[in-house]
Design a protein around this motif. Structure first.
Motif, PDB file in Angstrom:
ATOM      1  N   SER A 117       0.820  -1.219   0.000  1.00  0.00           N
ATOM      2  CA  SER A 117       0.000   0.000   0.000  1.00  0.00           C
ATOM      3  C   SER A 117       0.852   1.267   0.000  1.00  0.00           C
ATOM      4  O   SER A 117       0.336   2.369  -0.149  1.00  0.00           O
ATOM      5  CB  SER A 117      -0.937   0.025   1.208  1.00  0.00           C
ATOM      6  N   PHE A 118       2.180   1.094   0.198  1.00  0.00           N
ATOM      7  CA  PHE A 118       3.051   2.263   0.164  1.00  0.00           C
ATOM      8  C   PHE A 118       4.364   1.922  -0.526  1.00  0.00           C
ATOM      9  O   PHE A 118       4.675   0.758  -0.794  1.00  0.00           O
ATOM     10  CB  PHE A 118       3.309   2.802   1.576  1.00  0.00           C
ATOM     11  N   TYR A 119       5.119   2.956  -0.797  1.00  0.00           N
ATOM     12  CA  TYR A 119       6.390   2.837  -1.509  1.00  0.00           C
ATOM     13  C   TYR A 119       7.419   3.647  -0.731  1.00  0.00           C
ATOM     14  O   TYR A 119       7.095   4.686  -0.154  1.00  0.00           O
ATOM     15  CB  TYR A 119       6.221   3.403  -2.922  1.00  0.00           C
ATOM     16  N   SER A 120       8.648   3.170  -0.700  1.00  0.00           N
ATOM     17  CA  SER A 120       9.705   3.875   0.022  1.00  0.00           C
ATOM     18  C   SER A 120      10.799   4.295  -0.942  1.00  0.00           C
ATOM     19  O   SER A 120      11.204   3.516  -1.812  1.00  0.00           O
ATOM     20  CB  SER A 120      10.295   2.973   1.118  1.00  0.00           C
ATOM     21  N   ALA A 121      11.276   5.544  -0.787  1.00  0.00           N
ATOM     22  CA  ALA A 121      12.363   6.048  -1.625  1.00  0.00           C
ATOM     23  C   ALA A 121      13.144   7.099  -0.853  1.00  0.00           C
ATOM     24  O   ALA A 121      12.579   8.136  -0.466  1.00  0.00           O
ATOM     25  CB  ALA A 121      11.810   6.651  -2.920  1.00  0.00           C
ATOM     26  N   ASP A 122      14.413   6.839  -0.609  1.00  0.00           N
ATOM     27  CA  ASP A 122      15.291   7.794   0.084  1.00  0.00           C
ATOM     28  C   ASP A 122      14.714   8.248   1.419  1.00  0.00           C
ATOM     29  O   ASP A 122      14.816   9.422   1.788  1.00  0.00           O
ATOM     30  CB  ASP A 122      15.562   9.006  -0.811  1.00  0.00           C
ATOM     31  N   GLY A 123      14.083   7.342   2.147  1.00  0.00           N
ATOM     32  CA  GLY A 123      13.513   7.674   3.443  1.00  0.00           C
ATOM     33  C   GLY A 123      12.164   8.357   3.376  1.00  0.00           C
ATOM     34  O   GLY A 123      11.582   8.705   4.415  1.00  0.00           O
ATOM     35  N   ILE A 124      11.641   8.559   2.178  1.00  0.00           N
ATOM     36  CA  ILE A 124      10.320   9.187   1.979  1.00  0.00           C
ATOM     37  C   ILE A 124       9.297   8.083   1.761  1.00  0.00           C
ATOM     38  O   ILE A 124       9.488   7.191   0.929  1.00  0.00           O
ATOM     39  CB  ILE A 124      10.348  10.135   0.766  1.00  0.00           C
ATOM     40  N   ILE A 125       8.204   8.136   2.503  1.00  0.00           N
ATOM     41  CA  ILE A 125       7.120   7.171   2.337  1.00  0.00           C
ATOM     42  C   ILE A 125       6.087   7.752   1.376  1.00  0.00           C
ATOM     43  O   ILE A 125       5.619   8.885   1.571  1.00  0.00           O
ATOM     44  CB  ILE A 125       6.449   6.837   3.684  1.00  0.00           C
ATOM     45  N   VAL A 126       5.738   6.982   0.354  1.00  0.00           N
ATOM     46  CA  VAL A 126       4.729   7.414  -0.623  1.00  0.00           C
ATOM     47  C   VAL A 126       3.496   6.534  -0.465  1.00  0.00           C
ATOM     48  O   VAL A 126       3.564   5.317  -0.678  1.00  0.00           O
ATOM     49  CB  VAL A 126       5.258   7.315  -2.064  1.00  0.00           C
ATOM     50  N   ILE A 127       2.384   7.142  -0.067  1.00  0.00           N
ATOM     51  CA  ILE A 127       1.106   6.434   0.010  1.00  0.00           C
ATOM     52  C   ILE A 127       0.454   6.499  -1.362  1.00  0.00           C
ATOM     53  O   ILE A 127       0.243   7.583  -1.915  1.00  0.00           O
ATOM     54  CB  ILE A 127       0.186   7.058   1.078  1.00  0.00           C
ATOM     55  N   ARG A 128       0.151   5.358  -1.908  1.00  0.00           N
ATOM     56  CA  ARG A 128      -0.314   5.291  -3.290  1.00  0.00           C
ATOM     57  C   ARG A 128      -1.658   6.002  -3.519  1.00  0.00           C
ATOM     58  O   ARG A 128      -2.445   6.178  -2.587  1.00  0.00           O
ATOM     59  CB  ARG A 128      -0.483   3.832  -3.710  1.00  0.00           C
ATOM     60  N   LYS A 129      -1.916   6.329  -4.751  1.00  0.00           N
ATOM     61  CA  LYS A 129      -3.199   6.912  -5.146  1.00  0.00           C
ATOM     62  C   LYS A 129      -4.310   5.911  -4.830  1.00  0.00           C
ATOM     63  O   LYS A 129      -4.238   4.740  -5.188  1.00  0.00           O
ATOM     64  CB  LYS A 129      -3.197   7.243  -6.639  1.00  0.00           C
ATOM     65  N   GLY A 130      -5.327   6.392  -4.116  1.00  0.00           N
ATOM     66  CA  GLY A 130      -6.472   5.549  -3.790  1.00  0.00           C
ATOM     67  C   GLY A 130      -6.214   4.499  -2.732  1.00  0.00           C
ATOM     68  O   GLY A 130      -7.078   3.642  -2.487  1.00  0.00           O
ATOM     69  N   ALA A 131      -5.047   4.558  -2.071  1.00  0.00           N
ATOM     70  CA  ALA A 131      -4.722   3.537  -1.056  1.00  0.00           C
ATOM     71  C   ALA A 131      -5.663   3.634   0.134  1.00  0.00           C
ATOM     72  O   ALA A 131      -6.159   4.710   0.486  1.00  0.00           O
ATOM     73  CB  ALA A 131      -3.276   3.700  -0.598  1.00  0.00           C
ATOM     74  N   VAL A 132      -5.882   2.496   0.787  1.00  0.00           N
ATOM     75  CA  VAL A 132      -6.684   2.427   2.006  1.00  0.00           C
ATOM     76  C   VAL A 132      -5.766   1.969   3.134  1.00  0.00           C
ATOM     77  O   VAL A 132      -5.239   0.856   3.112  1.00  0.00           O
ATOM     78  CB  VAL A 132      -7.861   1.448   1.842  1.00  0.00           C
ATOM     79  N   ILE A 133      -5.549   2.845   4.103  1.00  0.00           N
ATOM     80  CA  ILE A 133      -4.685   2.552   5.256  1.00  0.00           C
ATOM     81  C   ILE A 133      -5.594   2.402   6.475  1.00  0.00           C
ATOM     82  O   ILE A 133      -6.148   3.389   6.974  1.00  0.00           O
ATOM     83  CB  ILE A 133      -3.657   3.670   5.483  1.00  0.00           C
ATOM     84  N   PRO A 134      -5.769   1.191   6.975  1.00  0.00           N
ATOM     85  CA  PRO A 134      -6.741   0.946   8.072  1.00  0.00           C
ATOM     86  C   PRO A 134      -6.357   1.637   9.376  1.00  0.00           C
ATOM     87  O   PRO A 134      -5.196   2.025   9.590  1.00  0.00           O
ATOM     88  CB  PRO A 134      -6.703  -0.582   8.226  1.00  0.00           C
ATOM     89  N   ASP A 135      -7.322   1.753  10.268  1.00  0.00           N
ATOM     90  CA  ASP A 135      -7.096   2.309  11.603  1.00  0.00           C
ATOM     91  C   ASP A 135      -5.916   1.598  12.291  1.00  0.00           C
ATOM     92  O   ASP A 135      -5.768   0.371  12.203  1.00  0.00           O
ATOM     93  CB  ASP A 135      -8.341   2.124  12.483  1.00  0.00           C
ATOM     94  N   GLY A 136      -5.102   2.391  12.988  1.00  0.00           N
ATOM     95  CA  GLY A 136      -4.053   1.822  13.804  1.00  0.00           C
ATOM     96  C   GLY A 136      -2.815   1.345  13.068  1.00  0.00           C
ATOM     97  O   GLY A 136      -1.899   0.799  13.671  1.00  0.00           O
ATOM     98  N   THR A 137      -2.764   1.555  11.753  1.00  0.00           N
ATOM     99  CA  THR A 137      -1.608   1.106  10.969  1.00  0.00           C
ATOM    100  C   THR A 137      -0.353   1.886  11.369  1.00  0.00           C
ATOM    101  O   THR A 137      -0.400   3.098  11.572  1.00  0.00           O
ATOM    102  CB  THR A 137      -1.871   1.290   9.464  1.00  0.00           C
ATOM    103  N   VAL A 138       0.769   1.185  11.480  1.00  0.00           N
ATOM    104  CA  VAL A 138       2.059   1.809  11.721  1.00  0.00           C
ATOM    105  C   VAL A 138       2.988   1.470  10.552  1.00  0.00           C
ATOM    106  O   VAL A 138       3.221   0.302  10.255  1.00  0.00           O
ATOM    107  CB  VAL A 138       2.691   1.332  13.048  1.00  0.00           C
ATOM    108  N   ILE A 139       3.497   2.509   9.877  1.00  0.00           N
ATOM    109  CA  ILE A 139       4.412   2.330   8.739  1.00  0.00           C
ATOM    110  C   ILE A 139       5.742   2.964   9.083  1.00  0.00           C
ATOM    111  O   ILE A 139       5.793   4.139   9.411  1.00  0.00           O
ATOM    112  CB  ILE A 139       3.830   2.952   7.456  1.00  0.00           C
TER     113      ILE A 139
END
Length: 429
Positions: A407-429
């Motif tokens: 549901s996400f992408y990592s690049a150079d320490g930057i987290i990218v949440i994808r277009k239209g992604a669903v991140i449920p309650d309580g998620t830790v990334i």
């Protein structure tokens, strides 16, 4: 431009870019020029606005990859009045009796589009990239081209020796004529003789001693027709190096801010720098506005918030949050007790109705935007993302390898949440 037949007739060509793999996943469903920037704009608005502000209002945009959203944006944004000869039109890759393949490079795209361009009877072409961030007076560039009597002019920017290894580097004489070209010289290669001549340095920073091509060109029509009568497919790697040997090719040294925002890190940094008190790229230039789609959105509602160094677009609803050094895009919904620091939030393409919210709630799907009690740092949140309550992103010191993590992408320490992604309650990334 006047209607005098002896006056130059300039046609602008903006290259829509290829697959944009270095900017993935932002380019998964759209081309690089169509990626949102600065909250309410698209990257392509920058070169188009440079053209319009310079008086060049005949503009073709050459597109091929993931171009649907780009086409829609152009259609909604750029409509000149019926008494003007100006236009911004799409030249999409097409099959004809002469060629049936896709564009094979920057030069090939222009070659295949020339049949449409010739109807405008241009005396000169300005060729621009659709995915760079800069302000340039293209009229000054053009006047310098005419004054130099060059067949081709290449816009260049001064770079350090370290940065030179990432660019095509030009060697010029004291009259700014380009004598040689080298593509991405290795870091241990001796290029001392390629330094900018003192006569051409002007007020350039002392540590920037080499000239890099910006991928922005002016061609006399005859010169463009001649260089494209070949099998070369790319301007930077083939056309320009070959032309230097046969034609008068001039360097136009641009000393303003310019950034190639082709990677996630460059894109993130360029956005965040917009929040500086005196940003290097400034949207607040009344005489040189950056144009985009005019939307009939309500003003943003800030119910209560502590916001510093933040750009907020139209149509947002923000409640009891702490937001620092962030970009908040169109229609962003941010709920109470949420903290954002260094976040590029692209917003949403639509608002949810009450019925849609109730339906999604029954399915345990978060509403559009960011929920309550979230803490997010150093992240890009693409459009239409749904982030639930009590979500933590990039705040607990966890490191991820660069690449895809679902549901996400990592690049150079930057987290990218994808277009239209669903991140449920309580998620830790």
């Amino acid at each position: 431009m006047t209607n005098n037949k002896n006056e130059p007739r300039v046609l602008a060509l903006i290259l829509g870019g290829g697959k944009g793999t270095r900017l993935y996943p932002l380019t998964k469903e759209r081309s690089k020029p169509a990626v949102s920037f600065g909250g309410k704009y698209r990257i392509v608005d920058i070169p188009i606005s440079n053209c319009i502000n310079s008086g060049y209002k005949k503009i073709y945009l050459l597109t091929q990859f993931n171009s649907a959203s780009l086409h829609l944006h152009i259609t909604n944004s750029y409509n000149f009045d019926r008494f003007s000869s100006g236009f911004v039109e799409i030249l999409a890759a097409e099959q004809t009796l002469e060629h049936s393949g896709w564009y094979e490079g920057t030069a090939d795209s222009v070659r295949k589009g020339l049949v449409h361009c010739r109807s405008q009877h241009p005396t000169h072409y300005i060729i621009l990239s659709g995915d760079q961030l800069y302000r340039m007076d293209l009229r000054a560039f053009f006047e310098a081209h005419l004054k130099s009597n060059a067949d081709i002019s290449v816009a260049t920017t001064a770079v350090t020796r370290e940065a030179a290894s990432g660019f095509g580097i030009m060697q010029i004489d004291s009259n700014n004529k380009i004598n040689s070209f080298i593509e991405k010289p290795a870091k241990d290669m001796d290029i001392e003789s390629w330094k900018i001549p003192q006569e051409s340095r002007g007020a350039l920073p002392a540590n920037k001693k080499y000239l890099a091509s910006m991928g922005i060109y002016i061609f006399n029509t005859e010169a463009l027709e001649k260089v494209l009568d070949s099998s070369f497919t790319d301007f930077g790697k083939e056309i320009i190096p070959h032309a230097i040997k046969q034609m008068n090719v001039n360097s136009y040294i641009f000393d303003g801010y310019w950034e190639d925002i082709g990677t996630i890190k460059n894109f993130y940094d360029a956005n965040i720098q917009l929040t500086d008190i005196n940003p290097q790229f400034n949207f607040y230039e009344e005489d040189e506005p950056i144009y985009t789609h005019m939307r009939n959105l309500p003003p943003s509602k800030i119910n209560s918030a502590q916001m510093t160094a933040t750009l907020t677009s139209e149509g947002c609803v923000i409640t009891d949050c702490k937001i620092h050094r962030s970009i908040i895009g169109l229609r962003s919904i941010i709920e109470n007790n949420t903290v954002l620091d260094g976040v590029v939030m692209m917003g949403a393409d639509f608002y949810e109705t009450r019925e849609e919210k109730n339906t999604n709630k029954k399915k345990n799907i978060p509403t559009l935007g960011i929920g309550r009690n979230c803490h997010i740092t150093k992240a890009i949140i693409d459009k239409n993302a749904r982030i639930g309550n009590n979500v933590r992103i990039n705040v607990d010191g966890k490191k991820y390898e660069d690449g895809d993590h679902g549901s996400f992408y990592s690049a150079d320490g930057i987290i990218v949440i994808r277009k239209g992604a669903v991140i449920p309650d309580g998620t830790v990334i």
